[in-house]
Design an enzyme around this catalytic site. Sequence first.
Site, PDB file in Angstrom:
ATOM      1  N   HIS A   5      -9.799   1.984   0.758  1.00 49.14           N
ATOM      2  CA  HIS A   5      -9.466   2.700   1.990  1.00 49.14           C
ATOM      3  C   HIS A   5     -10.745   2.643   2.828  1.00 49.14           C
ATOM      4  O   HIS A   5     -11.748   3.269   2.471  1.00 49.14           O
ATOM      5  CB  HIS A   5      -9.124   4.159   1.693  1.00 49.14           C
ATOM      6  CG  HIS A   5      -7.724   4.370   1.200  1.00 49.14           C
ATOM      7  ND1 HIS A   5      -7.284   3.885   0.011  1.00 49.14           N
ATOM      8  CD2 HIS A   5      -6.674   5.045   1.767  1.00 49.14           C
ATOM      9  CE1 HIS A   5      -6.006   4.239  -0.148  1.00 49.14           C
ATOM     10  NE2 HIS A   5      -5.615   4.940   0.895  1.00 49.14           N
ATOM     11  N   GLN A  23      -9.982   9.639  -4.378  1.00 50.14           N
ATOM     12  CA  GLN A  23      -9.663  10.350  -3.134  1.00 50.14           C
ATOM     13  C   GLN A  23     -10.802  11.250  -2.641  1.00 50.14           C
ATOM     14  O   GLN A  23     -11.030  11.377  -1.444  1.00 50.14           O
ATOM     15  CB  GLN A  23      -8.394  11.188  -3.320  1.00 50.14           C
ATOM     16  CG  GLN A  23      -7.993  12.047  -2.133  1.00 50.14           C
ATOM     17  CD  GLN A  23      -7.480  11.255  -0.941  1.00 50.14           C
ATOM     18  OE1 GLN A  23      -6.341  10.827  -0.903  1.00 50.14           O
ATOM     19  NE2 GLN A  23      -8.344  11.051   0.048  1.00 50.14           N
ATOM     20  N   ASP A  57       2.357   3.272   2.940  1.00 53.52           N
ATOM     21  CA  ASP A  57       1.324   4.274   2.631  1.00 53.52           C
ATOM     22  C   ASP A  57       1.919   5.514   1.956  1.00 53.52           C
ATOM     23  O   ASP A  57       1.464   5.910   0.894  1.00 53.52           O
ATOM     24  CB  ASP A  57       0.520   4.665   3.883  1.00 53.52           C
ATOM     25  CG  ASP A  57      -0.875   5.207   3.566  1.00 53.52           C
ATOM     26  OD1 ASP A  57      -1.324   5.077   2.408  1.00 53.52           O
ATOM     27  OD2 ASP A  57      -1.519   5.763   4.477  1.00 53.52           O
ATOM     28  N   GLU A 110     -10.917   4.689   7.601  1.00 50.37           N
ATOM     29  CA  GLU A 110      -9.652   5.304   8.033  1.00 50.37           C
ATOM     30  C   GLU A 110      -9.963   6.562   8.841  1.00 50.37           C
ATOM     31  O   GLU A 110      -9.832   7.693   8.382  1.00 50.37           O
ATOM     32  CB  GLU A 110      -8.759   5.664   6.827  1.00 50.37           C
ATOM     33  CG  GLU A 110      -7.352   6.089   7.273  1.00 50.37           C
ATOM     34  CD  GLU A 110      -6.506   6.688   6.166  1.00 50.37           C
ATOM     35  OE1 GLU A 110      -7.016   6.888   5.046  1.00 50.37           O
ATOM     36  OE2 GLU A 110      -5.327   6.977   6.436  1.00 50.37           O
ATOM     37  N   HIS A 167       1.091   5.413  -2.032  1.00 44.68           N
ATOM     38  CA  HIS A 167       0.551   6.398  -2.990  1.00 44.68           C
ATOM     39  C   HIS A 167       1.741   6.990  -3.732  1.00 44.68           C
ATOM     40  O   HIS A 167       2.358   7.948  -3.265  1.00 44.68           O
ATOM     41  CB  HIS A 167      -0.215   7.498  -2.246  1.00 44.68           C
ATOM     42  CG  HIS A 167      -1.419   6.998  -1.511  1.00 44.68           C
ATOM     43  ND1 HIS A 167      -2.708   7.219  -1.948  1.00 44.68           N
ATOM     44  CD2 HIS A 167      -1.532   6.254  -0.380  1.00 44.68           C
ATOM     45  CE1 HIS A 167      -3.562   6.638  -1.101  1.00 44.68           C
ATOM     46  NE2 HIS A 167      -2.874   6.052  -0.144  1.00 44.68           N
ATOM     47  N   HIS A 200       0.839  -1.220   0.000  1.00 42.17           N
ATOM     48  CA  HIS A 200       0.000   0.000   0.000  1.00 42.17           C
ATOM     49  C   HIS A 200       0.865   1.257   0.000  1.00 42.17           C
ATOM     50  O   HIS A 200       1.495   1.596   0.995  1.00 42.17           O
ATOM     51  CB  HIS A 200      -0.919  -0.015   1.226  1.00 42.17           C
ATOM     52  CG  HIS A 200      -1.938   1.084   1.237  1.00 42.17           C
ATOM     53  ND1 HIS A 200      -3.295   0.835   1.386  1.00 42.17           N
ATOM     54  CD2 HIS A 200      -1.819   2.431   1.114  1.00 42.17           C
ATOM     55  CE1 HIS A 200      -3.953   1.991   1.360  1.00 42.17           C
ATOM     56  NE2 HIS A 200      -3.073   2.990   1.208  1.00 42.17           N
TER      57      HIS A 200
HETATM   58  N1  17E Z   1      -5.368   9.428   1.180  1.00 40.05           N
HETATM   59  C1  17E Z   1      -6.146   8.885   2.154  1.00 40.05           C
HETATM   60  O1  17E Z   1      -7.379   8.979   2.078  1.00 40.05           O
HETATM   61  N2  17E Z   1      -5.570   8.239   3.183  1.00 40.05           N
HETATM   62  C2  17E Z   1      -4.251   8.132   3.251  1.00 40.05           C
HETATM   63  N3  17E Z   1      -3.712   7.474   4.287  1.00 40.05           N
HETATM   64  C3  17E Z   1      -3.429   8.702   2.251  1.00 40.05           C
HETATM   65  C4  17E Z   1      -4.026   9.333   1.230  1.00 40.05           C
HETATM   66  C5  17E Z   1      -1.955   8.592   2.348  1.00 40.05           C
HETATM   67 FE   FE2 Z   2      -3.558   5.028   1.640  1.00 42.04          FE
END
Ligand code: 17E
Ligand code: FE2
Length: 417
Positions: free
Chosen positions: A213, A155, A312, A216, A62, A60
Amino acid sequence: MYDLLLRQCRLLQTDRTIAEVDIAIQQGAIAVIAPHITEPATLELDLQKQLVSPPFVESHIHLDSALTIGEPRWNESGTLFEGIEIWRDRKQNLSLDDVKTRAIATLKQQAMQGVLFVRSHADVSETSLIALQALLEVRDAVKAWTTLQVVAFPQDGIYGGAQNDDLIEKAMAMGADAVGGIPHYELTREDGVKSVHRIFELAQKYDRLIDIHCDEIDDDQSRFLEVVAACAIRSGMGSRVTASHTTAFGSYNNAYAFKLLGLLRRTELNFIANPLINITLQGRTDTYPKRRGVTRVKELWQQGMNVSFGHDCIQDPWYSLGTGNMLDVASMGLHVCQMTGTAEIDACYDMVTWHGAKTLNVSDRYGVEVGKPANLIVLDAHDRYDAIRRRATVSYVISQGRLLATTEAPKSVWHDT
Ligand code: 17E
Ligand code: FE2
């Protein structure tokens, strides 16, 4: 005559026992593994009982935002949400060249430290789809030395903007390996649930993997993992589906967590925790006691679920640090999840190797076994515990049978008498 011969290896085998062997490589594949190989090779390396392991797996990251730290500004609050805002500004001036240069630099940095399988998210909530196009081109450009999977990651939410649903479908048509999502960031809970259903629909239509995702956030009411689990049970797709982060799982009450674990056991879902980022982004609204904001790694692992650890971020709006060293990731995971028992420490190593390969659905070509592609790393370490404890140097990286990188272990000299 072999192409490459590795002498005096301590080979960490697929069953996790260690064998003292020589390894011969021919035409990009492992040809022979035996106690003593006498036939010569074009290149021979005497490893002097260093540890030979399959490569690290970065499950994982980006890559589209990697190495943009400070552009246009630093994340002062340290929250996920400020990170998303900074990235929203930065992504207005992405170019193919910009993304590709940073992604390849990051992949090289990772490969030099033994990472030869990478799954990257590419933000697809930006109308030109430049990040995705760039990472698809990078996937092709680096395929001689690393394996890159690209997730179409919305996103800003699939329903957070009028065009976003079309954009993620376009991304699948362009060739993304997996569909992503961010249900906890959709405008409403209902949109979040709808987004999970949409992700499964797209994965089935285009026959792709899923990596969401999921939850989170520290909000104990964020419960999209159960929706993902239900969709996995009904579709039978579980082993092709990953729930990334699931940090809210660390905040659920035990009665609900216990019920959820039972539901998860009926799936073959993969989980990814990103300990470096979870421990820094989460807990930001707490005073004290302050939550760790990491999913229930130990409990999921104890239940036999597949859990891997990812980095990440490397120097981006969400995380200013990071070097691409997966042993840093494993060490942070070990500490934050209190995985200090002997089997638990070894499991933390597996979470940046074998378990990651399972998450990426590449297990069939992963592992140092006769007949498999010759992807392996040599660690200046005795075993998995030693590798994590000392953040051992990856002295050799062999990719598809070729020597890709070498690193010398640091050496200290005592000058006092
Ligand atoms: N975007 C997101 O939604 N969550 C993350 N941990 C990262 C980007 C790095
Ligand atoms: Fe991520």
